[in-house]
Design a protein around this motif. Sequence first.
Motif, short mmCIF file in Angstrom:
data_model
loop_
_atom_site.label_atom_id
_atom_site.label_comp_id
_atom_site.label_asym_id
_atom_site.label_seq_id
_atom_site.Cartn_x
_atom_site.Cartn_y
_atom_site.Cartn_z
N THR A 165 18.97 -13.89 -20.05
CA THR A 165 19.44 -15.28 -20.09
C THR A 165 19.27 -15.93 -21.46
OG1 THR A 165 17.26 -16.08 -19.39
CG2 THR A 165 18.88 -15.61 -17.65
N ASP A 166 18.42 -15.37 -22.31
CA ASP A 166 18.09 -16.00 -23.60
C ASP A 166 17.73 -17.46 -23.38
OD1 ASP A 166 18.55 -13.75 -25.40
OD2 ASP A 166 20.65 -13.95 -24.85
N ALA A 167 16.78 -17.69 -22.48
CA ALA A 167 16.41 -19.06 -22.14
C ALA A 167 14.98 -19.11 -21.62
CB ALA A 167 17.36 -19.62 -21.08
N ASN A 168 14.33 -20.27 -21.82
CA ASN A 168 13.11 -20.61 -21.08
C ASN A 168 13.56 -21.36 -19.84
OD1 ASN A 168 11.67 -21.55 -24.22
ND2 ASN A 168 11.30 -19.63 -23.14
N LEU A 169 13.43 -20.76 -18.69
CA LEU A 169 13.89 -21.38 -17.46
C LEU A 169 12.83 -22.29 -16.84
CD1 LEU A 169 15.70 -18.28 -15.93
CD2 LEU A 169 16.76 -20.27 -17.00
N SER A 170 11.59 -22.14 -17.25
CA SER A 170 10.52 -23.01 -16.77
C SER A 170 9.51 -23.19 -17.89
CB SER A 170 9.87 -22.43 -15.52
OG SER A 170 9.39 -21.12 -15.75
N GLN A 171 8.57 -24.10 -17.68
CA GLN A 171 7.66 -24.51 -18.75
C GLN A 171 6.32 -23.78 -18.66
OE1 GLN A 171 8.98 -26.73 -16.48
NE2 GLN A 171 10.70 -27.38 -17.74
N ILE A 172 5.67 -23.63 -19.81
CA ILE A 172 4.26 -23.27 -19.86
C ILE A 172 3.46 -24.56 -19.76
CG2 ILE A 172 2.49 -21.97 -21.09
CD1 ILE A 172 5.09 -20.39 -20.61
N PHE A 173 2.46 -24.61 -18.91
CA PHE A 173 1.65 -25.80 -18.71
C PHE A 173 0.49 -25.76 -19.71
CE2 PHE A 173 -0.28 -28.49 -14.99
CZ PHE A 173 -0.78 -29.40 -15.89
N PHE A 174 0.53 -26.68 -20.69
CA PHE A 174 -0.51 -26.77 -21.72
C PHE A 174 -1.36 -28.02 -21.52
CE2 PHE A 174 2.95 -24.52 -24.06
CZ PHE A 174 2.26 -23.39 -24.46
N LEU A 175 -2.60 -27.96 -21.98
CA LEU A 175 -3.47 -29.12 -22.06
C LEU A 175 -3.83 -29.38 -23.51
CD1 LEU A 175 -6.02 -28.39 -19.17
CD2 LEU A 175 -3.93 -29.74 -19.05
N TYR A 176 -4.00 -30.65 -23.86
CA TYR A 176 -4.48 -31.01 -25.19
C TYR A 176 -5.57 -32.06 -25.04
CZ TYR A 176 -1.21 -34.94 -24.53
OH TYR A 176 -0.54 -36.04 -24.03
N TYR A 195 -2.87 -28.74 -9.86
CA TYR A 195 -1.94 -29.25 -8.85
C TYR A 195 -1.42 -30.62 -9.28
CZ TYR A 195 -0.09 -30.60 -4.31
OH TYR A 195 0.75 -30.99 -3.29
N PRO A 196 -0.13 -30.88 -9.05
CA PRO A 196 0.88 -29.98 -8.49
C PRO A 196 1.51 -29.09 -9.55
CG PRO A 196 1.82 -32.16 -8.81
CD PRO A 196 0.38 -32.25 -9.24
N LYS A 197 2.24 -28.07 -9.09
CA LYS A 197 3.01 -27.23 -9.99
C LYS A 197 4.17 -28.05 -10.58
CE LYS A 197 1.12 -23.05 -9.18
NZ LYS A 197 0.67 -22.07 -10.19
N VAL A 198 4.69 -27.60 -11.71
CA VAL A 198 5.85 -28.24 -12.32
C VAL A 198 7.11 -27.54 -11.79
CG1 VAL A 198 7.00 -28.86 -14.47
CG2 VAL A 198 4.50 -28.75 -14.37
N LEU A 199 8.05 -28.33 -11.30
CA LEU A 199 9.26 -27.77 -10.72
C LEU A 199 10.07 -27.00 -11.76
CD1 LEU A 199 10.52 -30.81 -8.62
CD2 LEU A 199 9.48 -28.72 -7.73
N SER A 200 10.73 -25.94 -11.32
CA SER A 200 11.76 -25.31 -12.12
C SER A 200 13.08 -26.05 -11.87
CB SER A 200 11.93 -23.84 -11.73
OG SER A 200 10.76 -23.11 -12.02
N GLY A 201 13.88 -26.17 -12.93
CA GLY A 201 15.17 -26.83 -12.77
C GLY A 201 15.22 -28.23 -13.34
N LEU A 202 14.12 -28.73 -13.88
CA LEU A 202 14.14 -30.06 -14.49
C LEU A 202 14.82 -30.00 -15.85
CD1 LEU A 202 10.55 -31.32 -13.61
CD2 LEU A 202 12.70 -31.88 -12.45
N VAL A 203 14.38 -29.07 -16.70
CA VAL A 203 14.97 -28.87 -18.03
C VAL A 203 14.90 -27.38 -18.35
CG1 VAL A 203 14.94 -29.56 -20.45
CG2 VAL A 203 14.05 -31.12 -18.73
N ILE A 204 15.93 -26.88 -19.02
CA ILE A 204 15.97 -25.49 -19.48
C ILE A 204 16.14 -25.50 -21.00
CG2 ILE A 204 17.43 -23.38 -19.47
CD1 ILE A 204 18.03 -24.00 -16.52
#
Length: 443
Positions: free
Chosen positions: A147-158, A431-440
């Motif tokens: 797909t040459d895409a990030n279809l979902s996000q990595i969850f980072f903390l700062y 929790y909660p998980k981040v939905l797939s399909g919000l942004v690609i």
Amino acid sequence: MAEVKAFRGVRYSWESMHGEEASQVVAPPYDVIDEAMLEELYQRHPQNVVRLDLNRRQASDSPENNRYTRARRYMFDWLAQGVMIVEPEPAIYVHVQEFEDEAGQVYRRQGFMALVRLADYEERVVLPHERTLKGPKADRLELMKATDANLSQIFFLYDDEEGDVDRPLYGAIEGEAAALDIRTEDGIRHQLWAVRDEAVQQAVQAGLKERPLLIADGHHRYETALAYREFRRQVAEEPDGDAPYEYVMGFLVNMHDPGLQVFPTHRVVHSVAGFDGEKLRAQLEEAGVYRVEELSRGLLDDLDALRERLEAAGGEYPSFVVGMVGGSLLLVQYVGGVDSPVFDEETPEEVRRLDVAVLHEAIFDRMLGIDRAAQEAKSNLGYVKGWAEARAALDEPGHQMVVFMNATPVEQVNRVCLSGGKMPQKSTFFYPKVLSGLVINLL
């Protein structure tokens, strides 16, 4: 340190959707979707994002037509049809989730989606906290290549206790209507804003440039993004340090956000040859480093009281409750030191302070014979999220023992990351998980 930037995201054309349609095209992350849920998501909407993120296998699959090639075809068909669109200008996407915990307490977690420059772990810019498995990374890499895409996000903390990043970003959406405002079947409200103001974007970049990022969730996807970067570098005609594949799409949350919640993941033991619950109890009592207290099994009918008992014990020592199927219910506290021989020699001190490290290294491995390879393969371990699910697991055929866990505090996760250590798998459940399909993000 961390380098982030805005990007032109690919998203559904929310404006052209009707009624609750927007909530029907999103999906949970791929790693929590089982076969039954996959089928339900396929039936929910013909353009549900699961067709991209976890396209189902078919008997006729071939190198030319398979779950990965179909995902690519769906994505570009939907772009061509206007089902999905490319944002006209770069944005940082603020995402807010409202939800309840098991006790009914309401929380509001705010974070944002942006691109994060990839960095090897050795650079100490992006810090992991859990071990990973090979299988999921191989699957995700094939999908990324197709797909040459990030279809979902990595969850980072700062770490932004002063609010240097949060003030300008979340101030920019005050009084603004969300571009997306949906509620999913689990009762969670999801809102999304696109922040296109360059001054705000630059403030976020400046606020993060001296801070490392901690991976809260998505270790497999991050390591897959590193592998994809190396693949693209090898086939590139000339080096390009700012190429799209040098970045990965992230969801970033301040670790001091009051809505940031970590829930426990409970353990289920099964299929251990010669398992003897009373023998395990005797081993714990004779080891000299555990305080073992038998609890009334009546607490299994009052999970709030059981949770409170375990949380109080965890405030003193690393603790968990061991429920033998058809047998004892034990509160186990580790009262030994960090220099105890129950740990592997290479285990860092900060990891040794964790209840999950005591459980996995000292009890699962040394007492039950479930070594690290078996733990990674889940040969004898299962994982459940909720207290009610853990209680129900005690009555399921084939199970031998259930271990009820406390949540791992965020500050403890941060200390482990800074120490360079890694926790056992499933040590945290943000929790909660981040939905797939919000942004690609196209690469």
